[in-house]
Write a protein that holds these residues in place. Structure first.
Motif, PDB file in Angstrom:
ATOM      1  N   ARG A 199     -91.347   6.641 -49.549  1.00 22.59           N
ATOM      2  CA  ARG A 199     -90.073   6.583 -50.267  1.00 22.59           C
ATOM      3  C   ARG A 199     -89.411   7.959 -50.311  1.00 22.59           C
ATOM      4  N   MET A 200     -90.217   9.011 -50.527  1.00 22.70           N
ATOM      5  CA  MET A 200     -89.679  10.359 -50.597  1.00 22.70           C
ATOM      6  C   MET A 200     -89.001  10.739 -49.274  1.00 22.70           C
ATOM      7  N   LEU A 201     -89.663  10.436 -48.158  1.00 23.05           N
ATOM      8  CA  LEU A 201     -89.088  10.762 -46.847  1.00 23.05           C
ATOM      9  C   LEU A 201     -87.814   9.961 -46.595  1.00 23.05           C
ATOM     10  N   ALA A 202     -87.804   8.694 -47.019  1.00 19.00           N
ATOM     11  CA  ALA A 202     -86.611   7.874 -46.845  1.00 19.00           C
ATOM     12  C   ALA A 202     -85.452   8.438 -47.660  1.00 19.00           C
ATOM     13  N   HIS A 207     -80.344  11.497 -47.962  1.00 13.66           N
ATOM     14  CA  HIS A 207     -79.634  12.663 -48.490  1.00 13.66           C
ATOM     15  C   HIS A 207     -79.066  13.527 -47.360  1.00 13.66           C
ATOM     16  N   VAL A 208     -79.905  13.793 -46.352  1.00 17.25           N
ATOM     17  CA  VAL A 208     -79.455  14.634 -45.234  1.00 17.25           C
ATOM     18  C   VAL A 208     -78.299  13.973 -44.497  1.00 17.25           C
ATOM     19  N   ALA A 209     -78.404  12.658 -44.273  1.00 15.54           N
ATOM     20  CA  ALA A 209     -77.349  11.943 -43.551  1.00 15.54           C
ATOM     21  C   ALA A 209     -76.033  11.984 -44.308  1.00 15.54           C
ATOM     22  N   GLU A 210     -76.089  11.841 -45.619  1.00  9.07           N
ATOM     23  CA  GLU A 210     -74.867  11.769 -46.412  1.00  9.07           C
ATOM     24  C   GLU A 210     -74.297  13.144 -46.772  1.00  9.07           C
ATOM     25  N   ASP A 223     -87.810   8.131 -39.481  1.00 10.62           N
ATOM     26  CA  ASP A 223     -88.894   7.711 -38.588  1.00 10.62           C
ATOM     27  C   ASP A 223     -90.263   8.029 -39.199  1.00 10.62           C
ATOM     28  N   ALA A 224     -90.371   9.213 -39.832  1.00  4.35           N
ATOM     29  CA  ALA A 224     -91.627   9.610 -40.474  1.00  4.35           C
ATOM     30  C   ALA A 224     -91.956   8.673 -41.633  1.00  4.35           C
ATOM     31  N   SER A 225     -90.925   8.254 -42.364  1.00  2.00           N
ATOM     32  CA  SER A 225     -91.118   7.334 -43.481  1.00  2.00           C
ATOM     33  C   SER A 225     -91.643   5.990 -42.984  1.00  2.00           C
ATOM     34  N   VAL A 226     -91.021   5.468 -41.929  1.00  5.62           N
ATOM     35  CA  VAL A 226     -91.443   4.177 -41.356  1.00  5.62           C
ATOM     36  C   VAL A 226     -92.852   4.274 -40.796  1.00  5.62           C
ATOM     37  N   ALA A 227     -93.207   5.427 -40.240  1.00  2.00           N
ATOM     38  CA  ALA A 227     -94.544   5.609 -39.667  1.00  2.00           C
ATOM     39  C   ALA A 227     -95.624   5.523 -40.737  1.00  2.00           C
ATOM     40  N   ILE A 228     -95.304   5.973 -41.962  1.00  5.70           N
ATOM     41  CA  ILE A 228     -96.271   5.887 -43.060  1.00  5.70           C
ATOM     42  C   ILE A 228     -96.395   4.448 -43.531  1.00  5.70           C
ATOM     43  N   GLN A 229     -95.265   3.819 -43.788  1.00  2.00           N
ATOM     44  CA  GLN A 229     -95.239   2.418 -44.220  1.00  2.00           C
ATOM     45  C   GLN A 229     -93.837   1.860 -44.022  1.00  2.00           C
ATOM     46  N   GLN A 235     -86.291   1.035 -43.558  1.00  2.00           N
ATOM     47  CA  GLN A 235     -85.713   0.457 -42.349  1.00  2.00           C
ATOM     48  C   GLN A 235     -84.185   0.400 -42.460  1.00  2.00           C
ATOM     49  N   TRP A 236     -83.694   0.132 -43.682  1.00  2.00           N
ATOM     50  CA  TRP A 236     -82.240   0.103 -43.871  1.00  2.00           C
ATOM     51  C   TRP A 236     -81.647   1.512 -43.770  1.00  2.00           C
ATOM     52  N   ILE A 237     -82.334   2.498 -44.350  1.00  3.72           N
ATOM     53  CA  ILE A 237     -81.866   3.878 -44.239  1.00  3.72           C
ATOM     54  C   ILE A 237     -81.822   4.276 -42.761  1.00  3.72           C
ATOM     55  N   ARG A 238     -82.846   3.910 -42.020  1.00  4.43           N
ATOM     56  CA  ARG A 238     -82.895   4.221 -40.588  1.00  4.43           C
ATOM     57  C   ARG A 238     -81.763   3.511 -39.838  1.00  4.43           C
ATOM     58  N   ALA A 239     -81.535   2.251 -40.195  1.00  7.45           N
ATOM     59  CA  ALA A 239     -80.463   1.491 -39.547  1.00  7.45           C
ATOM     60  C   ALA A 239     -79.103   2.140 -39.806  1.00  7.45           C
ATOM     61  N   ASP A 240     -78.872   2.566 -41.039  1.00  7.89           N
ATOM     62  CA  ASP A 240     -77.605   3.192 -41.387  1.00  7.89           C
ATOM     63  C   ASP A 240     -77.392   4.495 -40.609  1.00  7.89           C
ATOM     64  N   ILE A 241     -78.454   5.273 -40.466  1.00 10.18           N
ATOM     65  CA  ILE A 241     -78.351   6.539 -39.717  1.00 10.18           C
ATOM     66  C   ILE A 241     -78.052   6.260 -38.237  1.00 10.18           C
ATOM     67  N   LEU A 242     -78.745   5.297 -37.657  1.00 13.83           N
ATOM     68  CA  LEU A 242     -78.521   4.955 -36.244  1.00 13.83           C
ATOM     69  C   LEU A 242     -77.091   4.477 -36.023  1.00 13.83           C
TER      70      LEU A 242
END
Length: 285
Positions: A199-202, A207-210, A223-229, A235-242
């Motif tokens: 959650r912290m990495l997500a 924060h960085v994206a915004e 990606d690091a967040s998803v790799a942990i769990q 996944q939504w944060i990653r989708a928004d960044i992509l």
């Protein structure tokens, strides 16, 4: 002579009045008849602590006299002794949730019992003990010991998974075994740590994206967040960044993963945004 005695007495009384009136006298502390005591023991990752008052034998007959047989006893003096478990345990073989309880014992020549009572105010003032508030009642073992002047609670034979709660007074030790599922507690702690790290990495990625618009750096955090769990949130944060990077095909895959993971989660608070994104990004590359 009488006058001299009267003067001396008057001076003494004045001195006593002055002493009582001083702040130092108000703070005067005298030894308690049954001093307060605390004891704590860690068993694995579980903390067990007891607060009680410690009466003395003082030459009295304790068992069957000062402490009557076959009558509930607060297991100490002044107020009921209290025990606190930081995690769930088994007490005398019976499950006990984490929390604080009063320790009640039933001394008997036929065999002792120990109860954990949910009411923390019993024996305070005139409030009586109510057996209906007992969470558990267990058999306790008794052992003859050398004279112990003051009542004391001790923990003995402690391992990573168990300990013995011992109450000693006069020439008697009363014991109840306590067990903890340390492996399960550690596993739960590890899972919590994993979720927290993910959650912290997500949150960092979001924060960085915004804030900085450094999408490449934000994607690395995601990606690091998803790799942990993998969760619906990261996944939504990653989708928004992509999507911000114009990579809609990858964004839609991540959004679909978020949607699938969030279906059974009542806390899926981005449900509407994910649903809208799946519709809007359909066909985009």
């Amino acid at each position: 002579m009488r006058t001299m005695k009267n003067v001396a007495l008057g001076c003494l009384l004045s001195a006593l009045v002055a002493l009582v009136a001083t702040p130092a006298a108000a703070q005067l502390k005298l030894p308690a008849a049954s001093p307060a005591a605390k004891v704590m023991q860690e068993v694995g990752v579980t903390e067990i602590s007891i607060e009680y008052s410690s009466p003395g034998v003082k030459g009295r007959k304790v068992w069957g006299d000062l402490v009557p047989f076959d009558k509930a006893w607060r297991t100490g003096a002044n107020a009921a002794s209290k025990i606190t478990f930081s995690r769930d345990v088994t007490f005398g073989g019976k499950p006990v949730p984490a929390g604080t309880y009063t320790i009640v014992t039933l001394p008997s020549q036929k065999g002792w019992k120990m109860m954990l009572n949910k009411d923390l105010t019993i024996w305070a003032g005139l409030k009586p003990y109510d057996p209906a508030q007992d969470l558990v009642t267990v058999d306790a073992t008794t052992t003859e010991i050398p004279l112990r002047e003051r009542l004391a609670f001790l923990f003995s034979n402690t391992t990573d998974d168990a300990t013995s709660l011992d109450m000693e007074w006069e020439k008697l030790r009363v014991s109840v075994p306590i067990k903890v599922d340390t492996a399960a507690h550690v596993q739960a702690g590890m899972q919590t740590a994993v979720v927290s790290s993910s959650r912290m990495l997500a949150n960092m990625a979001r924060h960085v994206a915004e804030s900085t618009k450094d999408y490449a750096a934000a994607l690395k955090h995601a990606d690091a967040s998803v790799a942990i769990q993998s969760t619906w949130y990261n996944q939504w944060i990653r989708a928004d960044i992509l999507a911000r990077m114009g990579k809609y095909a990858e964004a839609r895959k991540a959004a679909q993963a978020s949607w699938d993971l969030g279906q059974n989660d009542k806390g899926f608070f981005f449900r509407d945004q994910v649903s809208k994104a799946l519709a809007e990004w359909k066909g985009k590359k």
